[in-house]
Design a protein around this motif. Sequence first.
Motif, mmCIF file in Angstrom:
data_model
loop_
_atom_site.group_PDB
_atom_site.id
_atom_site.type_symbol
_atom_site.label_atom_id
_atom_site.label_comp_id
_atom_site.label_asym_id
_atom_site.label_seq_id
_atom_site.Cartn_x
_atom_site.Cartn_y
_atom_site.Cartn_z
ATOM 1 N N ARG A 123 5.291 -2.173 -6.562
ATOM 2 C CA ARG A 123 6.338 -1.798 -5.479
ATOM 3 C C ARG A 123 4.915 -0.932 -5.251
ATOM 4 O O ARG A 123 3.647 -0.686 -4.983
ATOM 5 C CB ARG A 123 6.547 -0.465 -5.841
ATOM 6 N N LEU A 124 4.378 -1.288 -3.330
ATOM 7 C CA LEU A 124 3.622 -1.165 -1.698
ATOM 8 C C LEU A 124 3.996 0.238 -1.877
ATOM 9 O O LEU A 124 4.856 1.375 -1.808
ATOM 10 C CB LEU A 124 3.798 -2.051 -1.078
ATOM 11 N N LEU A 125 2.114 1.208 -2.581
ATOM 12 C CA LEU A 125 2.090 1.843 -2.203
ATOM 13 C C LEU A 125 0.928 3.120 -0.214
ATOM 14 O O LEU A 125 1.781 3.276 -0.029
ATOM 15 C CB LEU A 125 0.930 2.840 -3.273
ATOM 16 N N GLU A 126 0.355 1.633 0.004
ATOM 17 C CA GLU A 126 -0.157 1.710 0.791
ATOM 18 C C GLU A 126 -0.826 -0.379 1.031
ATOM 19 O O GLU A 126 -0.820 -0.656 0.548
ATOM 20 C CB GLU A 126 -1.675 2.140 0.921
ATOM 21 N N HIS A 127 -0.171 0.003 2.414
ATOM 22 C CA HIS A 127 -1.123 -1.334 3.410
ATOM 23 C C HIS A 127 -1.713 -1.424 4.601
ATOM 24 O O HIS A 127 -1.287 -0.431 5.476
ATOM 25 C CB HIS A 127 0.223 -1.758 3.853
ATOM 26 N N ASN A 128 -2.490 -1.864 4.964
ATOM 27 C CA ASN A 128 -3.303 -1.872 5.776
ATOM 28 C C ASN A 128 -4.415 -0.262 5.800
ATOM 29 O O ASN A 128 -4.984 -0.377 7.412
ATOM 30 C CB ASN A 128 -3.277 -2.437 6.982
ATOM 31 N N ALA A 129 -4.715 0.009 5.333
ATOM 32 C CA ALA A 129 -5.470 1.510 4.655
ATOM 33 C C ALA A 129 -6.637 1.456 4.940
ATOM 34 O O ALA A 129 -7.670 0.188 5.035
ATOM 35 C CB ALA A 129 -4.659 2.117 3.721
ATOM 36 N N GLY A 130 -7.344 2.213 5.962
ATOM 37 C CA GLY A 130 -8.609 2.275 5.748
ATOM 38 C C GLY A 130 -9.653 3.417 5.884
ATOM 39 O O GLY A 130 -10.549 3.969 5.501
#
Length: 208
Positions: free
Chosen positions: A189-196
């Motif tokens: 599962r995706l927890l974060e996307h395109n994080a900085g």
Amino acid sequence: MTRMRRVLCWRHGQTSWNAEKRFQGQTDIPLDSTGQAQAEHAARLLATLEPDAIVASDLRRAADTAAALARRTGLTVEHDKALRERFGGPWEGLLNTEIQQRWPEEYVSRRIPGGEEMTVVGERVAEAVQRGLDRVPADGLLVVVSHGAALRAGINRLLGLPAAHQEVLGPLGNCSWSVLEEMRSGGWRLLEHNAGSLPEERVLGDDR
């Protein structure tokens, strides 16, 4: 609650071709000064997550980004050619505007004449991730340092998204990352996307 394995997919820092909006593909372009600074800044944050292993594309922009994290963690980077960017054929080195003018239909569909299909890219990246996971414990964190299109294709493959839905995930910015977590029922599962930046525990929902 026992933590499951996680994969942090980290895109390399900026290059001069990124800044110029040139299609890089597998052309081996190094980080520029901005990209080097981005890698050092992100590495300071990611080192606090205490990753267990780092695997990276052998192209310089990804390898040098990974090296910034390796210096802060003491880990050795394992390079895997399967994590290279999508091969761009005749598009490599061209400006986006030039590609759009010469191949208007293909530009919209992102189907590169003589280039690599995204499904093929997704398969090889997913396989590289699985090899990397052999190096981490059951509750460990694997950092995968690669390229924008390659990572998105790999994430799509790991999440099992059908082809019709693979544009749901937006692109990754330079030196940004996405985090996947293994599910007890199988799959990811995706927890974060395109994080900085790193999430604060208090803003995570009750379903953690």
